[in-house]
Design a protein around this motif. Structure first.
Motif, PDB file in Angstrom:
ATOM      1  N   UNK A 140       5.299  -4.093 -10.323  1.00 26.31           N
ATOM      2  CA  UNK A 140       4.766  -5.044  -9.345  1.00 26.31           C
ATOM      3  C   UNK A 140       3.240  -4.968  -9.255  1.00 26.31           C
ATOM      4  N   UNK A 141       2.698  -3.733  -9.209  1.00 25.53           N
ATOM      5  CA  UNK A 141       1.245  -3.653  -9.096  1.00 25.53           C
ATOM      6  C   UNK A 141       0.551  -3.838 -10.437  1.00 25.53           C
ATOM      7  N   UNK A 154       0.801  -1.223   0.000  1.00 21.51           N
ATOM      8  CA  UNK A 154       0.000   0.000   0.000  1.00 21.51           C
ATOM      9  C   UNK A 154       0.835   1.273   0.000  1.00 21.51           C
ATOM     10  N   UNK A 155       2.155   1.134  -0.265  1.00 24.11           N
ATOM     11  CA  UNK A 155       2.976   2.337  -0.379  1.00 24.11           C
ATOM     12  C   UNK A 155       3.754   2.390  -1.686  1.00 24.11           C
ATOM     13  N   UNK A 156       3.544   1.397  -2.563  1.00 21.55           N
ATOM     14  CA  UNK A 156       4.229   1.432  -3.855  1.00 21.55           C
ATOM     15  C   UNK A 156       3.331   2.086  -4.899  1.00 21.55           C
ATOM     16  N   UNK A 157       3.933   2.547  -5.981  1.00 19.54           N
ATOM     17  CA  UNK A 157       3.175   3.184  -7.051  1.00 19.54           C
ATOM     18  C   UNK A 157       2.242   2.178  -7.720  1.00 19.54           C
ATOM     19  N   UNK A 158       1.036   2.646  -8.028  1.00 23.42           N
ATOM     20  CA  UNK A 158       0.116   1.784  -8.748  1.00 23.42           C
ATOM     21  C   UNK A 158       0.566   1.563 -10.185  1.00 23.42           C
ATOM     22  N   UNK A 159       1.545   2.333 -10.628  1.00 21.04           N
ATOM     23  CA  UNK A 159       2.071   2.165 -11.984  1.00 21.04           C
ATOM     24  C   UNK A 159       3.385   1.369 -11.993  1.00 21.04           C
ATOM     25  N   UNK A 160       3.789   0.922 -10.820  1.00 18.02           N
ATOM     26  CA  UNK A 160       4.992   0.085 -10.752  1.00 18.02           C
ATOM     27  C   UNK A 160       4.714  -1.259 -11.418  1.00 18.02           C
ATOM     28  N   UNK A 195      -6.818   0.788 -18.627  1.00 20.44           N
ATOM     29  CA  UNK A 195      -6.601  -0.463 -17.885  1.00 20.44           C
ATOM     30  C   UNK A 195      -6.962  -0.346 -16.405  1.00 20.44           C
ATOM     31  N   UNK A 196      -8.099   0.257 -16.126  1.00 18.78           N
ATOM     32  CA  UNK A 196      -8.608   0.455 -14.757  1.00 18.78           C
ATOM     33  C   UNK A 196      -7.748   1.409 -13.939  1.00 18.78           C
ATOM     34  N   UNK A 197      -6.907   2.207 -14.608  1.00 21.96           N
ATOM     35  CA  UNK A 197      -6.024   3.121 -13.884  1.00 21.96           C
ATOM     36  C   UNK A 197      -6.157   4.554 -14.386  1.00 21.96           C
ATOM     37  N   UNK A 198      -7.387   4.926 -14.749  1.00 26.85           N
ATOM     38  CA  UNK A 198      -7.626   6.329 -15.095  1.00 26.85           C
ATOM     39  C   UNK A 198      -7.334   7.217 -13.892  1.00 26.85           C
ATOM     40  N   UNK A 199      -7.713   6.730 -12.715  1.00 31.17           N
ATOM     41  CA  UNK A 199      -7.293   7.353 -11.458  1.00 31.17           C
ATOM     42  C   UNK A 199      -6.620   6.274 -10.624  1.00 31.17           C
ATOM     43  N   UNK A 200      -6.046   6.637  -9.492  1.00 31.01           N
ATOM     44  CA  UNK A 200      -5.358   5.651  -8.657  1.00 31.01           C
ATOM     45  C   UNK A 200      -6.333   4.569  -8.211  1.00 31.01           C
ATOM     46  N   UNK A 201      -6.063   3.330  -8.559  1.00 29.25           N
ATOM     47  CA  UNK A 201      -6.981   2.244  -8.178  1.00 29.25           C
ATOM     48  C   UNK A 201      -6.841   1.892  -6.701  1.00 29.25           C
ATOM     49  N   UNK A 202      -7.827   1.205  -6.137  1.00 25.28           N
ATOM     50  CA  UNK A 202      -7.748   0.751  -4.741  1.00 25.28           C
ATOM     51  C   UNK A 202      -6.829  -0.468  -4.665  1.00 25.28           C
ATOM     52  N   UNK A 203      -5.544  -0.230  -4.470  1.00 25.10           N
ATOM     53  CA  UNK A 203      -4.543  -1.276  -4.655  1.00 25.10           C
ATOM     54  C   UNK A 203      -4.765  -2.474  -3.719  1.00 25.10           C
ATOM     55  N   UNK A 204      -5.068  -2.224  -2.453  1.00 25.92           N
ATOM     56  CA  UNK A 204      -5.218  -3.333  -1.519  1.00 25.92           C
ATOM     57  C   UNK A 204      -6.433  -4.202  -1.847  1.00 25.92           C
ATOM     58  N   UNK A 205      -7.632  -3.626  -2.051  1.00 26.59           N
ATOM     59  CA  UNK A 205      -8.777  -4.464  -2.423  1.00 26.59           C
ATOM     60  C   UNK A 205      -8.560  -5.256  -3.721  1.00 26.59           C
ATOM     61  N   UNK A 206      -7.877  -4.638  -4.694  1.00 26.23           N
ATOM     62  CA  UNK A 206      -7.610  -5.361  -5.945  1.00 26.23           C
ATOM     63  C   UNK A 206      -6.672  -6.534  -5.680  1.00 26.23           C
ATOM     64  N   UNK A 207      -5.652  -6.317  -4.875  1.00 22.62           N
ATOM     65  CA  UNK A 207      -4.701  -7.381  -4.557  1.00 22.62           C
ATOM     66  C   UNK A 207      -5.384  -8.528  -3.817  1.00 22.62           C
TER      67      UNK A 207
END
Length: 357
Positions: free
Chosen positions: A44-45, A36-42, A229-241
């Motif tokens: 890894x995510x 929850x602290x890495x870039x959503x565009x990395x 690709x679902x990243x028009x804005x910052x996605x909810x990274x934790x719920x997606x993971x």
């Protein structure tokens, strides 16, 4: 004491998923950074998002020509997005009113056009699925809610018409095998069978979009979200993971076919006890009973305190019925083990013996 979580949502998740998710919050994939602290565009995510979408397509056996999105705002935002993206200017849509959520969905659609309520079960407190209806040829789409969490009813068959078919599957997605080619748009909040609250799955047939003639705000436009690709804005990274982990858990279990068999066994056991036990009665009509949300009432409300004490002592949580219905609701989503269902059944049997003595 072990807790048996029958909550309607946010609800139970597989223990192994919770463990992996908690580890990722501290150290994600060994990179010494939290998920929850890495870039959503990395990379890894991005890989997480791609895997999640791929698992949805595989588990549901989606045909070519469908896009999978992970958005925000829950089903409640999809009530509006559906109308924005599918209802033409001066258009019309057909809605089935089978519960609180379908009622809210049609309310939002009325902001953009005419709504024809083709069938409603409101006359009997939504305890059945209407079978007698007519869908006219002049509607842009047909909308229904496949499973009604509050009232414990579920569509077993879906309407057929020339119009687009839209389905809110928030509470039974991934629970049973369906032919998804019959649907043009499906959406589902994650917090029942897929993950924690915070993301919403949207499955949409690409060819149906961009035909309304209206200007759609960017955040409400499916085509924009697909292009990003679902990243028009910052996605909810934790719920997606966590959704990705849950979908992988389901795949490892044998997929939707395997979980449907388990779900049927759980529901059959619990409904059999409700029908057998002299102290309980089912709320929903038998032919329309949900395999996800089992609703029932006491035959004698004066015994409520006794039953409540017993299930609390048994470590059972979350079975109080919705305030609009009362009684009890046992939500037996995918991650609910059959052992917990048996604990509830044992408690119901103990209750029957106690009030008889």
């Amino acid at each position: 004491m072990k807790k048996h979580n029958f909550s309607a949502g946010p609800c139970i998740l597989p223990q192994e998923v919770l463990k992996k998710a908690s580890e990722a919050v501290v150290n994600f994939n060994g990179i010494n950074l939290s998920l929850i602290e890495i870039s959503h565009r990395s990379k890894e995510f991005v890989e997480v998002m791609e895997n999640a979408r791929s698992l949805v397509k595989e588990l549901l056996d989606l045909p070519e020509g469908y896009s999978v999105l992970f958005l925000q705002g829950g089903a409640s935002l999809e009530f509006l997005m559906t109308a924005y993206n599918l209802m033409k200017i001066d258009g019309k849509a057909a809605y089935f009113d089978t519960g609180a959520w379908s009622s809210k969905a049609l309310k939002e659609a009325k902001l953009l056009g005419e709504v024809d309520v083709v069938a409603s079960s409101k006359d009997k407190t939504y305890n059945y699925i209407p079978k007698d209806y007519t869908i006219t040829n002049d509607v842009d789409y047909v909308h229904l809610t496949s499973n009604n969490t509050i009232y414990g009813t579920q569509f077993k068959e879906f309407p057929k018409s020339d119009a687009l078919l839209v389905c809110d599957m928030s509470s039974d997605i991934f629970s049973r095998e369906l032919d998804f080619s019959q649907f043009d748009l499906v959406y589902a909040g994650a917090q029942k069978n897929m993950g924690p609250a915070g993301t919403t799955l949207v499955i949409v047939k690409d060819e149906i979009l961009g035909k309304t003639g209206r200007t759609i705000p960017s955040m409400l436009d499916y085509q924009i979200h697909i292009s990003k690709d679902s990243m028009f804005n910052t996605p909810p990274v934790f719920p997606v993971y966590v959704s990705m982990l849950t979908l992988q858990w389901l795949k490892d279990l044998g997929g939707v076919k395997a979980i449907e068999k388990i779900n049927k066994e759980k529901a059959a056991l619990l409904y059999a006890e409700i029908d057998r036990n002299s102290q309980f009665k089912g709320f929903a009509e038998v032919e329309d009973r949900s395999a996800m949300n089992v609703t029932f009432n006491l035959t004698n409300e004066a015994n409520q305190e006794v039953f409540d004490k017993l299930w609390n002592e048994a470590g059972i949580s979350g079975i109080k019925g919705h305030r609009s219905v009362g009684g009890y609701r046992a939500s037996i989503y995918n991650a609910m083990p059959i052992e917990s269902v048996q604990v509830l059944i044992n408690t119901m049997q103990q209750f029957e013996k106690q009030v008889h003595n």
